[in-house]
Design a protein around this motif. Structure first.
Motif, PDB file in Angstrom:
ATOM      1  N   LEU A  26      -6.785 -28.517  19.189  1.00 18.30           N
ATOM      2  CA  LEU A  26      -6.591 -28.304  17.397  1.00 18.30           C
ATOM      3  C   LEU A  26      -8.132 -27.374  17.300  1.00 18.30           C
ATOM      4  CD1 LEU A  26      -5.346 -30.130  14.648  1.00 18.30           C
ATOM      5  CD2 LEU A  26      -4.357 -28.387  15.439  1.00 18.30           C
ATOM      6  N   GLN A  27      -8.764 -27.542  18.050  1.00 19.64           N
ATOM      7  CA  GLN A  27     -10.104 -26.632  17.769  1.00 19.64           C
ATOM      8  C   GLN A  27     -10.093 -25.615  17.813  1.00 19.64           C
ATOM      9  OE1 GLN A  27     -12.966 -29.564  18.946  1.00 19.64           O
ATOM     10  NE2 GLN A  27     -13.101 -30.683  16.623  1.00 19.64           N
ATOM     11  N   THR A  28      -9.127 -25.665  19.429  1.00 16.02           N
ATOM     12  CA  THR A  28      -9.778 -24.251  19.853  1.00 16.02           C
ATOM     13  C   THR A  28      -8.308 -23.396  19.350  1.00 16.02           C
ATOM     14  OG1 THR A  28      -7.518 -24.923  21.490  1.00 16.02           O
ATOM     15  CG2 THR A  28      -9.390 -25.311  22.057  1.00 16.02           C
ATOM     16  N   LYS A  29      -8.155 -23.519  18.046  1.00 18.27           N
ATOM     17  CA  LYS A  29      -6.936 -22.692  17.197  1.00 18.27           C
ATOM     18  C   LYS A  29      -7.532 -22.890  15.469  1.00 18.27           C
ATOM     19  CE  LYS A  29      -2.256 -23.897  18.225  1.00 18.27           C
ATOM     20  NZ  LYS A  29      -1.845 -24.349  18.906  1.00 18.27           N
ATOM     21  N   GLY A  30      -9.136 -23.209  16.190  1.00 12.58           N
ATOM     22  CA  GLY A  30     -10.072 -22.825  14.981  1.00 12.58           C
ATOM     23  C   GLY A  30     -10.032 -24.313  13.982  1.00 12.58           C
ATOM     24  N   TYR A  31      -9.164 -24.719  13.596  1.00  9.94           N
ATOM     25  CA  TYR A  31      -8.896 -26.488  12.976  1.00  9.94           C
ATOM     26  C   TYR A  31      -9.343 -28.054  13.583  1.00  9.94           C
ATOM     27  CZ  TYR A  31      -5.422 -23.285  11.692  1.00  9.94           C
ATOM     28  OH  TYR A  31      -4.486 -21.962  11.083  1.00  9.94           O
ATOM     29  N   THR A  32     -10.465 -28.319  12.479  1.00  7.56           N
ATOM     30  CA  THR A  32     -10.500 -29.748  12.737  1.00  7.56           C
ATOM     31  C   THR A  32     -10.058 -30.599  11.469  1.00  7.56           C
ATOM     32  OG1 THR A  32     -12.717 -28.921  13.883  1.00  7.56           O
ATOM     33  CG2 THR A  32     -12.722 -30.904  12.462  1.00  7.56           C
ATOM     34  N   PRO A  33      -9.478 -31.724  11.852  1.00 10.25           N
ATOM     35  CA  PRO A  33      -9.030 -32.431  10.984  1.00 10.25           C
ATOM     36  C   PRO A  33     -10.221 -33.388  10.143  1.00 10.25           C
ATOM     37  CG  PRO A  33      -7.443 -32.814  12.640  1.00 10.25           C
ATOM     38  CD  PRO A  33      -8.793 -31.749  13.030  1.00 10.25           C
ATOM     39  N   LYS A  34     -10.400 -33.033   8.940  1.00 10.65           N
ATOM     40  CA  LYS A  34     -11.136 -34.423   8.167  1.00 10.65           C
ATOM     41  C   LYS A  34     -10.455 -34.998   7.284  1.00 10.65           C
ATOM     42  CE  LYS A  34     -14.460 -33.562   5.129  1.00 10.65           C
ATOM     43  NZ  LYS A  34     -15.440 -32.016   4.153  1.00 10.65           N
ATOM     44  N   LEU A  35     -10.985 -36.224   7.184  1.00 11.50           N
ATOM     45  CA  LEU A  35     -10.545 -37.781   6.777  1.00 11.50           C
ATOM     46  C   LEU A  35     -11.847 -37.494   5.736  1.00 11.50           C
ATOM     47  CD1 LEU A  35      -8.728 -40.065   6.610  1.00 11.50           C
ATOM     48  CD2 LEU A  35      -9.613 -41.320   8.660  1.00 11.50           C
ATOM     49  N   SER A  36     -11.103 -37.993   4.348  1.00 12.64           N
ATOM     50  CA  SER A  36     -11.893 -38.184   3.126  1.00 12.64           C
ATOM     51  C   SER A  36     -11.662 -39.199   3.091  1.00 12.64           C
ATOM     52  CB  SER A  36     -11.906 -37.702   2.152  1.00 12.64           C
ATOM     53  OG  SER A  36     -13.187 -36.060   2.762  1.00 12.64           O
ATOM     54  N   VAL A  37     -12.564 -40.407   2.780  1.00  8.28           N
ATOM     55  CA  VAL A  37     -12.880 -42.210   2.201  1.00  8.28           C
ATOM     56  C   VAL A  37     -13.034 -42.160   0.573  1.00  8.28           C
ATOM     57  CG1 VAL A  37     -12.350 -44.277   3.117  1.00  8.28           C
ATOM     58  CG2 VAL A  37     -11.715 -42.908   4.461  1.00  8.28           C
ATOM     59  N   ILE A  38     -12.746 -42.103   0.320  1.00 10.55           N
ATOM     60  CA  ILE A  38     -13.232 -43.052  -1.424  1.00 10.55           C
ATOM     61  C   ILE A  38     -13.518 -44.074  -1.356  1.00 10.55           C
ATOM     62  CG2 ILE A  38     -13.111 -42.841  -3.754  1.00 10.55           C
ATOM     63  CD1 ILE A  38     -11.365 -40.463  -4.089  1.00 10.55           C
ATOM     64  N   LEU A  39     -14.605 -44.342  -1.882  1.00  8.19           N
ATOM     65  CA  LEU A  39     -14.745 -46.272  -1.849  1.00  8.19           C
ATOM     66  C   LEU A  39     -15.660 -46.376  -3.558  1.00  8.19           C
ATOM     67  CD1 LEU A  39     -15.581 -48.847  -0.409  1.00  8.19           C
ATOM     68  CD2 LEU A  39     -17.902 -47.952   0.051  1.00  8.19           C
ATOM     69  N   VAL A  40     -15.411 -47.756  -3.930  1.00  9.94           N
ATOM     70  CA  VAL A  40     -15.296 -47.642  -4.703  1.00  9.94           C
ATOM     71  C   VAL A  40     -15.805 -48.736  -4.817  1.00  9.94           C
ATOM     72  CG1 VAL A  40     -15.694 -47.322  -7.918  1.00  9.94           C
ATOM     73  CG2 VAL A  40     -13.742 -46.213  -6.498  1.00  9.94           C
ATOM     74  N   GLY A  41     -17.876 -48.934  -5.379  1.00 10.89           N
ATOM     75  CA  GLY A  41     -18.293 -50.494  -5.031  1.00 10.89           C
ATOM     76  C   GLY A  41     -19.075 -50.544  -4.260  1.00 10.89           C
TER      77      GLY A  41
END
Ligand code: NAP
Length: 285
Positions: A26-41
């Motif tokens: 995917l990176q060769t096509k210019g895309y890098t997956p990104k995972l965002s995690v919300i943590l409260v506390g």
């Protein structure tokens, strides 16, 4: 007969290598997956879960961030943060770590996640799609269980499967996935009258209760496949499954250990779903 041990740790490792290769492609096509995690506390177990997810994502070349909010954050502010991530084009997948503090409704938050970034598969739209057999994000633990069975070449079609537990995150979705693979599925729960009668006939048992020892040798048909989802810390903090592992492995056909069975597959499926989310929004097969 001694059971084949379904080594989730090794299977997860191999699976993650395959994901890493796909991330690189995917990176060769210019895309890098990104995972965002919300943590409260500051719950210790939650912090350790989100850190392992971040580490696992980065290890296969994804970008990962933890959005750490204070224990006293209002529901409105958590929703604001979620909206920001929903709209941020660099974010492929979003997870909200539970439990949330009392002032924040878990259901409201889950329903506010953009379904196209809902890599846990808990949004009602994605749950609905699963039940009408449309492509969707499948909850990670059930998906990981199916991958374990698939990897071990376990035949599901026409088999009698018994799932103990009917939660929305494990018991019910794994039952649906087994049904999709043409098993005949029975779901047991705390009001089931005669558990043993059902278990004794099962070719495949999935136990997702959280009660160590609830499945013993006397409950299992020789040669049955036994998947233990249970994950209960004992007084020394050691994780225990639902199944009496040492005894049941003497008669089962295949069995998952705890730890090292279903657990490593769950995080792997978070990565799988994040990659899927990135591919879907970029229109990549
Ligand atoms: P949950 O929401 O508490 O559900 C437990 C289920 O077990 C309920 O459906 C309950 O029945 C049923 N149950 C309770 N006592 C029972 C009994 N005596 N006989 C038969 N059924 C009984 O739990 P969950 O979130 O599904 O998690 C289950 C276990 O899996 C926990 O140990 C959890 O830590 C573990 N887990 C592991 C992973 C992993 O990645 N390894 C991921 C998720 C969960 P009722 O519906 O009638 O109350």
């Amino acid at each position: 007969m001694v059971a084949k041990i379904l080594d989730g740790k090794q299977i997860a490792k191999d699976y993650r290598q395959g994901l890493k290769d796909q991330v690189e492609a995917l990176q060769t096509k210019g895309y890098t997956p990104k995972l965002s995690v919300i943590l409260v506390g500051n719950d210790g177990a939650s912090q350790s879960y989100v850190n392992s997810k971040k580490k696992a994502a980065e290890k296969i070349g994804m970008i990962s961030e933890i959005v750490h909010l204070d224990e006293s954050t209002s529901e409105e502010d958590v929703l604001k943060e979620l909206t920001r991530l929903n709209e941020d084009d660099s974010v492929s997948g979003i997870l909200v770590q539970v439990p949330l503090p009392d002032q924040v409704s878990e259901q409201k938050i889950l329903e506010a996640i953009n379904p196209a970034k809902d890599v846990d598969g808990f949004h009602p739209e994605n749950i609905g799609k699963l039940y009408i057999d449309e492509q969707t994000f499948v909850p990670c633990t059930p998906l990981g269980i199916m991958e374990l069975l698939n990897h071990a070449d376990i035949d599901i079609e026409g088999k009698d499967a018994v799932v103990i537990g009917r939660s929305h995150i494990v018991g019910q979705p794994v039952s649906k996935l087994l049904l999709q693979k043409n098993a005949s599925v029975t779901i047991l729960h705390s009001r089931t009258k005669d558990m043993q009668q059902h278990l004794k006939n099962a070719d495949i048992i999935v136990s997702a209760v959280g009660r160590p020892g609830i499945v013993s040798k006397d409950d299992v048909k020789p040669g049955a496949v036994v998947i233990d989802v249970g994950n209960t810390p004992d007084e020394n903090g050691k994780l225990k499954g639902d199944v009496d592992y040492e005894e049941v492995k003497q008669i089962a056909g295949a069995i998952t250990p705890v730890p090292g069975g279903v657990g490593p597959m769950t995080i792997t499926m978070v990565l799988n779903n994040t990659l899927l989310a990135e591919k879907m929004r970029r229109g990549i097969e």
